[in-house]
Design an enzyme around this catalytic site. Sequence first.
Site, mmCIF file in Angstrom:
data_model
loop_
_atom_site.group_PDB
_atom_site.id
_atom_site.type_symbol
_atom_site.label_atom_id
_atom_site.label_comp_id
_atom_site.label_asym_id
_atom_site.label_seq_id
_atom_site.Cartn_x
_atom_site.Cartn_y
_atom_site.Cartn_z
ATOM 1 N N THR A 106 0.562 -0.961 -0.761
ATOM 2 C CA THR A 106 -0.037 0.635 0.003
ATOM 3 C C THR A 106 0.634 1.165 0.229
ATOM 4 O O THR A 106 0.512 2.401 -0.870
ATOM 5 C CB THR A 106 -1.061 -0.033 1.246
ATOM 6 O OG1 THR A 106 -1.624 -0.843 1.401
ATOM 7 C CG2 THR A 106 -1.870 1.563 1.182
ATOM 8 N N TYR A 148 -12.168 -4.771 -6.175
ATOM 9 C CA TYR A 148 -13.754 -4.593 -6.992
ATOM 10 C C TYR A 148 -14.645 -5.132 -6.540
ATOM 11 O O TYR A 148 -15.216 -5.293 -6.717
ATOM 12 C CB TYR A 148 -13.052 -3.728 -8.053
ATOM 13 C CG TYR A 148 -13.910 -2.887 -9.113
ATOM 14 C CD1 TYR A 148 -13.766 -1.527 -8.492
ATOM 15 C CD2 TYR A 148 -14.674 -3.582 -9.578
ATOM 16 C CE1 TYR A 148 -14.864 -1.382 -9.667
ATOM 17 C CE2 TYR A 148 -15.836 -2.794 -10.128
ATOM 18 C CZ TYR A 148 -15.742 -1.599 -10.320
ATOM 19 O OH TYR A 148 -16.912 -0.826 -10.890
ATOM 20 N N TYR A 153 -1.955 -11.205 1.532
ATOM 21 C CA TYR A 153 -1.901 -9.947 1.969
ATOM 22 C C TYR A 153 -3.494 -9.865 2.152
ATOM 23 O O TYR A 153 -4.293 -9.527 1.047
ATOM 24 C CB TYR A 153 -1.529 -9.228 0.890
ATOM 25 C CG TYR A 153 -1.731 -7.472 1.327
ATOM 26 C CD1 TYR A 153 -1.587 -6.806 2.317
ATOM 27 C CD2 TYR A 153 -0.408 -6.363 0.528
ATOM 28 C CE1 TYR A 153 -1.521 -5.712 2.470
ATOM 29 C CE2 TYR A 153 -0.635 -5.541 0.697
ATOM 30 C CZ TYR A 153 -1.158 -5.072 2.237
ATOM 31 O OH TYR A 153 -1.352 -3.433 2.573
ATOM 32 N N LYS A 161 0.038 -11.521 5.255
ATOM 33 C CA LYS A 161 0.882 -10.117 6.509
ATOM 34 C C LYS A 161 -0.703 -9.682 6.606
ATOM 35 O O LYS A 161 -1.763 -9.572 5.159
ATOM 36 C CB LYS A 161 1.316 -9.377 5.147
ATOM 37 C CG LYS A 161 1.426 -8.448 5.818
ATOM 38 C CD LYS A 161 0.644 -7.551 4.660
ATOM 39 C CE LYS A 161 0.704 -5.279 5.516
ATOM 40 N NZ LYS A 161 0.105 -4.305 4.625
#
Length: 299
Positions: free
Chosen positions: A54, A116, A142, A170
């Site tokens: 990110t 999305y 993730y 993660k």
Amino acid sequence: MQETGSADPFSLSGVIPPTITAFDEDEAVDYDRTAAHARYVVDGGAHGVFPLGTNGEFPLLSGEERDGVVEAVVEEIDDVPVIAGVGAPSTHQTVRHAEHAESVGADGIVVVTPYYYPLDHDAALEHYRTVAESVDLPLYVYHIPSKTGNALSLDTLDALADIENLVGVKDSSKDVPWLAQAIDAHPDLTFLAGSDSLLFPGLEIGCSGMVSAVANVFPELVVDLFEAYEEGDEDRARDLQSEVYDVRDAIKYGSYMAGVKSALPHAGFDAGPLRSPLRLMDEEDEEAMVADLEALDLL
């Protein structure tokens, strides 16, 4: 601390910052500065680096730019593992990024849940299985449902854990019960705490390391926290977590994602702007942030 990560060839642990993507004033990627930031955190004691998370602004980059970032960081960093972010909304695109990361020498891949479109159990399982089978690298899931819109159930994680080279998670869900149960069910996987709010608590419930945005600016602070915990000094680790909370508050002035890149020049590293529509802090917010960081004796 619970021993975890027996399935992970790296037994990944410690501080793994989600390194930034540097831009010039025209928002073109500055690959040299991007690699230099990875070196900055490693020189500060980081135990690994995670480009294109990110903080690396990966959704705002083209495929070619993403490839260039991974190549630049892999070329610079050979003393700690480089686990490259390769996730994308489509399985096809994720596989392409994964294959590229392997081809240029990344040590592992981090695959964010597709975003999305909603993702059900079978779609998640097929996605991760297909990506894992496309490469021989260790794969870390993730999990950040607040950004992707797709949370993984514990049942889905149970199924994912059977994928041979899926070796870790993660977790940025901030769902402590979910994380604690996931660790309890799968002690063979590596778990990395993905929020600066849960560094010490994450270690307490069995995480072996942490992906810390604060470590992008002040790696020594977060490394000190991890090392204090490893040495059995939980009181000091807890105190350092309190300091991380204060830093986290200081870099939360301004709009989303403004903090790290607004703070970095004051710590001696200029990473340039965020890519639009993200933006740095305005002058008033930056002054407030600097005052807070100075009060913490960090500048």
